[in-house]
Enzyme design. Structure first.
Site, PDB file in Angstrom:
ATOM      1  NE  ARG A  46       9.130 -27.685 -47.317  1.00 45.87           N
ATOM      2  CZ  ARG A  46       9.197 -28.850 -47.971  1.00 45.87           C
ATOM      3  NH1 ARG A  46       9.371 -29.986 -47.302  1.00 45.87           N
ATOM      4  NH2 ARG A  46       9.092 -28.884 -49.281  1.00 45.87           N
ATOM      5  CE1 TYR A  98       2.226 -19.878 -23.149  1.00 45.37           C
ATOM      6  CE2 TYR A  98       2.537 -21.520 -24.867  1.00 45.37           C
ATOM      7  CZ  TYR A  98       2.368 -20.202 -24.482  1.00 45.37           C
ATOM      8  OH  TYR A  98       2.324 -19.228 -25.427  1.00 45.37           O
ATOM      9  CG  ASP A 170       7.252 -27.625 -22.058  1.00 48.87           C
ATOM     10  OD1 ASP A 170       8.395 -27.141 -21.966  1.00 48.87           O
ATOM     11  OD2 ASP A 170       6.269 -26.954 -22.433  1.00 48.87           O
ATOM     12  CE  LYS A 195       8.503 -18.669 -23.614  1.00 49.94           C
ATOM     13  NZ  LYS A 195       8.074 -19.339 -24.826  1.00 49.94           N
TER      14      LYS A 195
END
Length: 379
Positions: A46, A98, A170, A195
């Site tokens: 982690r 978004y 972004d 993406k």
């Protein structure tokens, strides 16, 4: 290094154990220590994982940053950024963004006393007018989703610097192939690696890239403490995707231009949103801060009827009707009912996102086939 060379080589090294040219998938949760605290830089996956480390280094290099941090999704990356804030803090965000970003801002973090202001950022005086003593952050998405509005990152950076704010960009739609926001003054670059960066519709992941050591330390603490980290298999897939990013983006841009021009001249189409057009909102800024104009296009049919848009979407063949974007295959979507359904209709309409708007993610197929597909669907 130029970008193509960087995409293949920067941030990654052959495996020190075997010399493997591809970063191995370190499918392990924990690491053996010689004695308590005496280890080889890895304790628990982690916190750190060698496959993830290579990907984070590669992303930092591509964005001209210093530190990369990967997360299980783009939303987990956004979550980490907003967790740097405290109740009473305020964020100025673009109003055309978004739907998932809008949802986490308004439905999750607003409940914890963080206030969000949504504004059209084409006019930066509107952005600065919203700054007050509680403002801590400016959130920019450019090109925006789905109207492809262009926001002046340098201009926002000047406002952020003047008022001691964190500027987040972004960069999902553009990727570092088209623009590098850190070079334009942003403090944090955010990506949905799902993406274009992954590029093959086979992985969900997010990332943050920064230059500042202290900022990186704060975000790494949140990344580890909250645990929204990706697994090594997914990191391997994105590392593989990055190696062809420059080739794919070049083709996305070429195809995007051809299709945008075809749509603009179609008698049944009212408006096409694509930053490469000279009459597009803030085209001059796009020309200055981007290397090309990308493969994302939105358009509205004449009459602006939802049923007409639905008919087109149902008839398309090469453009698959699906959520997401940025894969090698072309996708189409209806933001009002899909990606942006979480934004109230009145807010969508205010931003200019009509009920019948269709969004295209133009893939890397032959442009002639894609145009023929649009022709038969639109009629």
């Amino acid at each position: 290094m130029k970008f193509g060379t960087k995409a293949i080589h920067a941030g990654v090294e052959p495996d020190p154990t075997t010399g493997a040219i591809m970063t191995p998938i370190y499918q392990t949760s924990t690491y053996v220590q010689k004695s308590p605290g005496d280890h080889k830089g890895y304790e628990y996956s982690r916190t750190h994982n060698p496959t993830r480390t290579q990907l984070q280094n590669a992303l930092a290099a591509l964005e001209n940053g210093k530190h990369g941090l990967c997360f299980a999704s783009g939303m987990a990356a956004i979550d980490a950024v907003i967790k740097m804030l405290a109740p009473g803090d305020e964020v100025i965000s673009t109003n055309d963004l978004y739907g998932g970003s809008y949802r986490i801002f308004t439905k999750i973090f607003q409940n914890y006393g963080i206030k969000f202001h949504f504004t059209n950022m084409a006019d930066l005086s509107k952005v600065e007018a919203l700054v007050n003593e509680n403002t801590k952050m400016i959130w920019v998405e450019t090109p925006t989703n789905p109207l492809l509005n262009i926001i002046d990152i340098k201009g926002c950076a000047a406002i952020a610097k003047k008022h001691n704010l964190i500027l987040v960009a972004d960069n999902t739609f553009a990727t570092p192939y088209l623009q590098t926001p850190l070079d334009l003054g942003a403090d944090i670059v955010m990506h949905s690696l799902t993406k274009y960066m992954g590029g093959h519709s086979d992985v969900v992941m997010g990332a943050l890239i920064v230059k500042d050591d202290a900022l990186a330390e704060r975000l790494a603490f949140i990344q580890n403490a909250c645990g929204g980290t990706p697994g090594p298999q997914d990191c391997f897939l994105v590392l593989r995707g990055l190696k062809t990013l420059h080739l794919r983006m070049e083709r996305h841009c070429q195809n995007g231009r051809k299709i945008a021009e075809y749509l603009k001249n179609h008698p049944k189409i009212e408006k096409v949103f694509w930053p490469g057009f000279e009459d597009h909102n803030n085209h001059s800024v796009a020309k200055e801060q981007m290397n090309d104009f990308g493969g994302m296009i939105s358009f509205v049919l004449k009459g602006d009827k939802v049923e007409d848009a639905t008919r087109v979407l149902e008839k398309l063949k090469f453009f698959a009707l699906a959520e997401s974007l940025g894969g090698v295959e072309s996708l189409c979507g209806h933001p009002a009912t899909m990606t942006h359904a979480s934004i109230p209709r009145e807010e969508r309409m205010k931003a200019g996102l009509s009920d019948s708007l269709i969004r295209l993610s133009v893939g890397v197929e032959d442009a002639e086939d894609l145009i023929a597909d649009l022709e038969q669907a639109i009629g």
